[in-house]
Structure formats: C-alpha cells, structure tokens
Design a protein around this motif. Structure first.
Motif, short mmCIF file in Angstrom:
data_model
loop_
_atom_site.label_atom_id
_atom_site.label_comp_id
_atom_site.label_asym_id
_atom_site.label_seq_id
_atom_site.Cartn_x
_atom_site.Cartn_y
_atom_site.Cartn_z
N HIS A 1 1.03 -1.44 0.40
CA HIS A 1 0.00 -0.36 0.03
C HIS A 1 0.64 0.94 -0.06
N ALA A 2 1.99 1.27 -0.50
CA ALA A 2 2.92 2.15 0.33
C ALA A 2 2.54 3.43 -0.87
N HIS A 3 2.51 3.64 -2.33
CA HIS A 3 2.00 4.10 -3.45
C HIS A 3 0.81 4.58 -3.58
N GLU A 4 0.00 3.74 -2.28
CA GLU A 4 -2.13 5.01 -1.56
C GLU A 4 -0.92 6.13 -0.64
N LEU A 5 -0.39 5.75 0.50
CA LEU A 5 0.22 6.93 1.54
C LEU A 5 1.25 7.53 1.21
N GLY A 6 1.55 8.14 0.22
CA GLY A 6 2.63 9.22 0.44
C GLY A 6 3.95 9.05 0.37
N GLU A 7 4.73 9.40 1.07
CA GLU A 7 6.00 9.33 1.27
C GLU A 7 6.65 8.09 1.95
N LEU A 8 7.05 7.46 2.16
CA LEU A 8 7.46 6.15 2.56
C LEU A 8 7.76 5.94 4.06
N ASN A 9 9.02 6.92 3.89
CA ASN A 9 9.47 6.87 5.77
C ASN A 9 8.25 7.44 6.39
N ALA A 10 7.20 8.64 6.30
CA ALA A 10 6.86 9.84 6.88
C ALA A 10 5.33 9.41 6.12
#
Length: 285
Positions: free
Chosen positions: A250-259
């Motif tokens: 889901h990383a691409h849906e949630l903005g910056e990877l580490n934040a």
C-alpha cells in the motif's frame, strides 16, 4: 489533521500481547531480501516468552516455506512455527479425493497436491478448479472468457492464495485472489481458507499452544501485516489487535515511504474494522 493512529514498533505492544500472527511476504522479506529489522523485532518479542506464528497466504505446504525462509537467511529463533494458506487449502482439496481437478498455477506449487488422490484433467471433466496462482505472464482480465465458462459449468473455485498482489522487489505481481474476485463478481462459487478467513488463524492458534504452551483462552494476539484486505480484515474477524506495515503493497497510496500520511492510513484501514494499534513503514522493535 489529528489522527488516532501513530507510528510504533513492536516493543510498544509487547506488554499487551503474548502471541504474534505475523505475515511473511511484505513484512519479513520482499521476495528478494530479508528485512533485518523485522527479524530483530520478532526475536525480541519471543525473548519475552511470547509466540511468533508466521501466517502466510503462500499457496504451498508450510514445510516448504520454512525451508525457503531459512535458506534466505531468516534465523530459526525469529519464529516458532508457520502456517500457510497452501497447508489449509490441502484440507479443501482432500474433499475431492478420487475426482478430477482443473488446475491453474505454476509447477512450483506441485507440493500442494502431494499425497492427495486427485487427478488433473481438462475443464469439461473437472469437478472443481484449484488455483494456486495466475499462470505466468497473465493478468486477471486475460481470463475473462474462461471465467464465463467456469460459471456456466458451475465449478467451485478453490483459491490457495487469497492475496491480490505480492511485492517482488519493486514490482507488484497479481496473485490468485485477484482472479477469485473476478469469478465471485459473476456469481461463481469461490472457496478460500487463507487470510482473512478463520481456518488459517485457528491453525495458528493451535501452533502457539503446541510450541509455547500458551493456552487458547489465554492468547492475546497481535496480527502484523501489510494488507488491508487480508491482514487487517483477518485481524478484525478474530478480534486481534493489528499492527500495520505501511511500506509494502500500500506504500504508493500513502505518500512518503518513511513518513506516510496517517490520515490516509486511517482511511485505508477503517473499512476493515481492525483494532489498529499503530503502524510502521517496516516492522521494527
């Protein structure tokens, strides 16, 4: 915007839970490399006396996946046992002993059928379809005309991998669950035993009892996973807490990877009904 979900490691939850049902692909590794922070988190959790049961929607027998994990460099002291959707699916396949199966999936999943007396045959002779995964290079939409034929024949569709996607390095690859969804949309009979369905968690709970002596009535479970559809929904179904790993499918849906955007995480998880205890881009202690 103020949100109720916060970033946390497993250490912040270790006093509240004594059993972890931890996803494998996307949490412990990404198909190419092991996440060492996840290994350390699970090792530390076990040192507290807790059980770590790996729960995966991989469409193969559990012992094969354990061997694969050890070969990848996951140490044995990071987990107590593993249960796969393939293992649970074998129980479903066994109900077709002596009958003909139409099989979808790669030869690498042959172990799914070991020791079970079923025959493989063409669609017009089949009593059921068993899908371990999509055939190489095909997307769910490539099966559109075939799906109509399955429905006409009223064939049950046993799906050994309820996941829609899996992360391999930087790529997302379609899994059997995406095809099962399309069949269900046209009214087909889909049968699944992996996450988020109860049978796989029932086996996991028994393994926590067998390996660590934690009685079923005393188990306080935290489910750890990267999928809203399977991991979060499954946690909700069994009444477990849920730790969301945001840096995977889901990383691409949630903005910056580490934040990641916490409001977007809440929006993603809310429909699942999961008791979300927190999130982390990658599992860490």
């Amino acid at each position: 915007m103020t949100t109720s979900i916060e970033r946390c490691g497993l250490s912040a939850l270790s006093d509240m839970f004594n059993v972890a049902f931890c996803d494998v692909w996307g949490v412990l590794h990404n198909g190419e490399r092991v996440h060492q922070s996840a290994v350390k988190a699970l090792q530390n959790f076990r040192r507290s006396g807790a059980a770590v049961i790996l729960v995966t929607n991989a469409p193969r027998p559990s012992n094969e996946i354990v061997t694969e994990l050890l070969a990848m460099g996951v140490p044995q002291d990071a987990f107590d046992a593993l249960v796969s959707s393939g293992e649970v699916t074998r129980d479903l396949i066994a109900t077709y002993q002596g009958k003909t199966i139409y099989r979808l999936g790669p030869q690498s999943d042959d172990g799914l059928f070991d020791g079970i007396d079923v025959k493989f045959g063409p669609l017009d002779q089949a009593d059921a379809i068993v899908c371990s995964d999509l055939e190489y290079g095909r997307t769910p939409e490539d099966y559109t005309s075939e799906i109509q034929d399955w429905k006409t024949r009223s064939l049950p569709f046993i799906c050994a991998n309820p996941d829609k996607f899996v992360e391999i390095g930087d790529q997302l690859i379609y899994c059997g669950g995406a095809l099962a969804d399309l069949y269900e949309e046209v009214g087909g009979d889909v049968i699944m035993a992996g996450k988020p369905f109860p049978p796989i968690y029932e086996k996991a709970a028994q393994l926590a009892l067998q390996t660590r002596g934690i009685d079923l009535k005393d188990q306080k479970v935290i489910a750890i996973g990267d999928s809203a559809r399977t991991d979060a929904t499954g946690a909700a179904k069994i009444g477990a807490g849920f730790l969301f790993i945001s840096g995977s499918i889901h990383a691409h849906e949630l903005g910056e990877l580490n934040a990641p955007d916490e409001a977007e995480i809440e929006k993603l998880l809310a429909p699942t009904g999961a008791n979300s205890m927190g999130y982390s881009p990658f599992l860490e202690w």
